[in-house]
Design an enzyme around this catalytic site. Structure first.
Site, mmCIF file in Angstrom:
data_model
loop_
_atom_site.group_PDB
_atom_site.id
_atom_site.type_symbol
_atom_site.label_atom_id
_atom_site.label_comp_id
_atom_site.label_asym_id
_atom_site.label_seq_id
_atom_site.Cartn_x
_atom_site.Cartn_y
_atom_site.Cartn_z
ATOM 1 N N ASP A 30 -21.552 4.116 -57.228
ATOM 2 C CA ASP A 30 -22.729 4.328 -57.713
ATOM 3 C C ASP A 30 -23.806 5.243 -57.080
ATOM 4 O O ASP A 30 -23.925 4.624 -56.196
ATOM 5 C CB ASP A 30 -23.493 3.063 -58.686
ATOM 6 N N ILE A 31 -24.455 5.519 -57.146
ATOM 7 C CA ILE A 31 -25.355 6.612 -56.548
ATOM 8 C C ILE A 31 -27.146 5.712 -55.640
ATOM 9 O O ILE A 31 -27.339 6.133 -54.583
ATOM 10 C CB ILE A 31 -26.662 8.029 -56.559
ATOM 11 N N ASN A 86 -23.889 -0.435 -70.166
ATOM 12 C CA ASN A 86 -25.920 0.664 -71.259
ATOM 13 C C ASN A 86 -25.382 0.944 -72.226
ATOM 14 O O ASN A 86 -24.610 1.821 -72.200
ATOM 15 C CB ASN A 86 -26.358 0.208 -70.752
ATOM 16 N N GLN A 93 -29.694 1.894 -70.618
ATOM 17 C CA GLN A 93 -28.495 3.620 -70.644
ATOM 18 C C GLN A 93 -29.768 4.199 -69.768
ATOM 19 O O GLN A 93 -30.770 4.979 -70.903
ATOM 20 C CB GLN A 93 -27.605 3.726 -71.473
ATOM 21 N N HIS A 99 -20.607 4.592 -69.275
ATOM 22 C CA HIS A 99 -20.174 4.428 -68.440
ATOM 23 C C HIS A 99 -19.348 3.097 -68.002
ATOM 24 O O HIS A 99 -20.441 2.263 -68.448
ATOM 25 C CB HIS A 99 -20.695 4.896 -66.569
ATOM 26 N N HIS A 101 -20.849 -0.208 -65.176
ATOM 27 C CA HIS A 101 -20.466 -0.413 -64.484
ATOM 28 C C HIS A 101 -19.757 -1.653 -63.726
ATOM 29 O O HIS A 101 -19.368 -2.673 -64.424
ATOM 30 C CB HIS A 101 -22.163 -1.459 -64.215
HETATM 31 P P1 5GP Z 1 -27.422 3.052 -66.619
HETATM 32 O O1 5GP Z 1 -28.449 2.781 -66.418
HETATM 33 O O2 5GP Z 1 -27.370 4.326 -67.860
HETATM 34 O O3 5GP Z 1 -26.402 2.291 -67.331
HETATM 35 O O4 5GP Z 1 -26.602 3.194 -65.137
HETATM 36 C C1 5GP Z 1 -26.568 5.073 -64.651
HETATM 37 C C2 5GP Z 1 -26.087 4.739 -63.641
HETATM 38 O O5 5GP Z 1 -25.452 5.794 -62.796
HETATM 39 C C3 5GP Z 1 -27.432 4.256 -62.488
HETATM 40 O O6 5GP Z 1 -27.457 2.912 -61.712
HETATM 41 C C4 5GP Z 1 -27.127 5.325 -61.062
HETATM 42 O O7 5GP Z 1 -27.703 4.759 -60.529
HETATM 43 C C5 5GP Z 1 -26.077 5.913 -61.175
HETATM 44 N N1 5GP Z 1 -26.268 7.510 -61.220
HETATM 45 C C6 5GP Z 1 -27.056 8.428 -61.942
HETATM 46 N N2 5GP Z 1 -27.160 9.334 -61.158
HETATM 47 C C7 5GP Z 1 -26.276 9.526 -60.339
HETATM 48 C C8 5GP Z 1 -25.689 10.436 -59.640
HETATM 49 O O8 5GP Z 1 -25.695 11.624 -60.429
HETATM 50 N N3 5GP Z 1 -24.244 10.447 -59.118
HETATM 51 C C9 5GP Z 1 -23.940 8.921 -59.088
HETATM 52 N N4 5GP Z 1 -22.731 8.315 -58.183
HETATM 53 N N5 5GP Z 1 -24.619 7.973 -59.216
HETATM 54 C C10 5GP Z 1 -25.415 8.473 -60.503
#
Ligand code: 5GP
Ligand code: ZN
Length: 136
Positions: A30-31, A86, A93, A99, A101
């Site tokens: 995760d970034i 999520n 989300q 995805h 985590h």
């Molecule tokens: P969500 O909140 O949708 O469950 O999680 C999205 C996750 O994707 C977040 O933890 C965010 O840091 C990660 N993320 C968003 N954009 C990128 C990206 O371009 N590269 C990577 N490696 N992670 C990302």
């Protein structure tokens, strides 16, 4: 696929810190990690969320998340691991490509997952129970 960033990452069009790849999935760091070692399991085939993904891909994704968690536990210092996923804006989300985590947990870290509970009457418990059962 359109403009989906996770489609592009999963299929290798955008570079990422990849820790695992096969024909169905890519697992990346995760970034913006909650802790060091926070990974995301990305199916290569696009689905917005769990309501769109096939049972087969969803199931295999969670099996892969277990495999990644086992490697993570040996690779970084962590006492616990959260596997979470999520679905929808209200559920937190932010990227509309399903995805999973995989988050390492360390005593005293700053990750917050708990919520306050809502009160539910006995009647409501029964109605909720029945409504869910009737929709299986
Ligand atoms: P969500 O909140 O949708 O469950 O999680 C999205 C996750 O994707 C977040 O933890 C965010 O840091 C990660 N993320 C968003 N954009 C990128 C990206 O371009 N590269 C990577 N490696 N992670 C990302
Ligand atoms: Zn996508």
């Amino acid at each position: 696929m359109g403009d989906c960033i996770f489609c592009k990452i999963a299929n290798g069009q955008i570079p990422s810190n990849t820790v695992y790849e096969d024909d169905m999935f890519r697992v990346i760091l995760d970034i913006s990690p909650a802790n060091k070692g926070h990974m995301l399991v990305l199916p290569k085939e696009h689905a917005d969320n769990l309501f769109e993904i096939s049972e087969d891909t969803f199931g295999k994704g969670f099996i892969l998340a277990k495999k990644m968690a086992e490697a993570l536990k040996k690779a970084v210092e962590c006492e616990g691991v959260n596997i979470l996923q999520n679905n929808g804006l209200e559920a937190g989300q932010t990227v509309n490509h399903l995805h999973i985590h995989v988050i390492p947990r360390i005593k005293g870290d700053k990750v917050v997952i708990k919520s306050e509970s809502v009160s539910v009457s006995e009647d409501e418990f029964k109605t909720i129970c029945d409504n869910i059962k009737n929709n299986l």
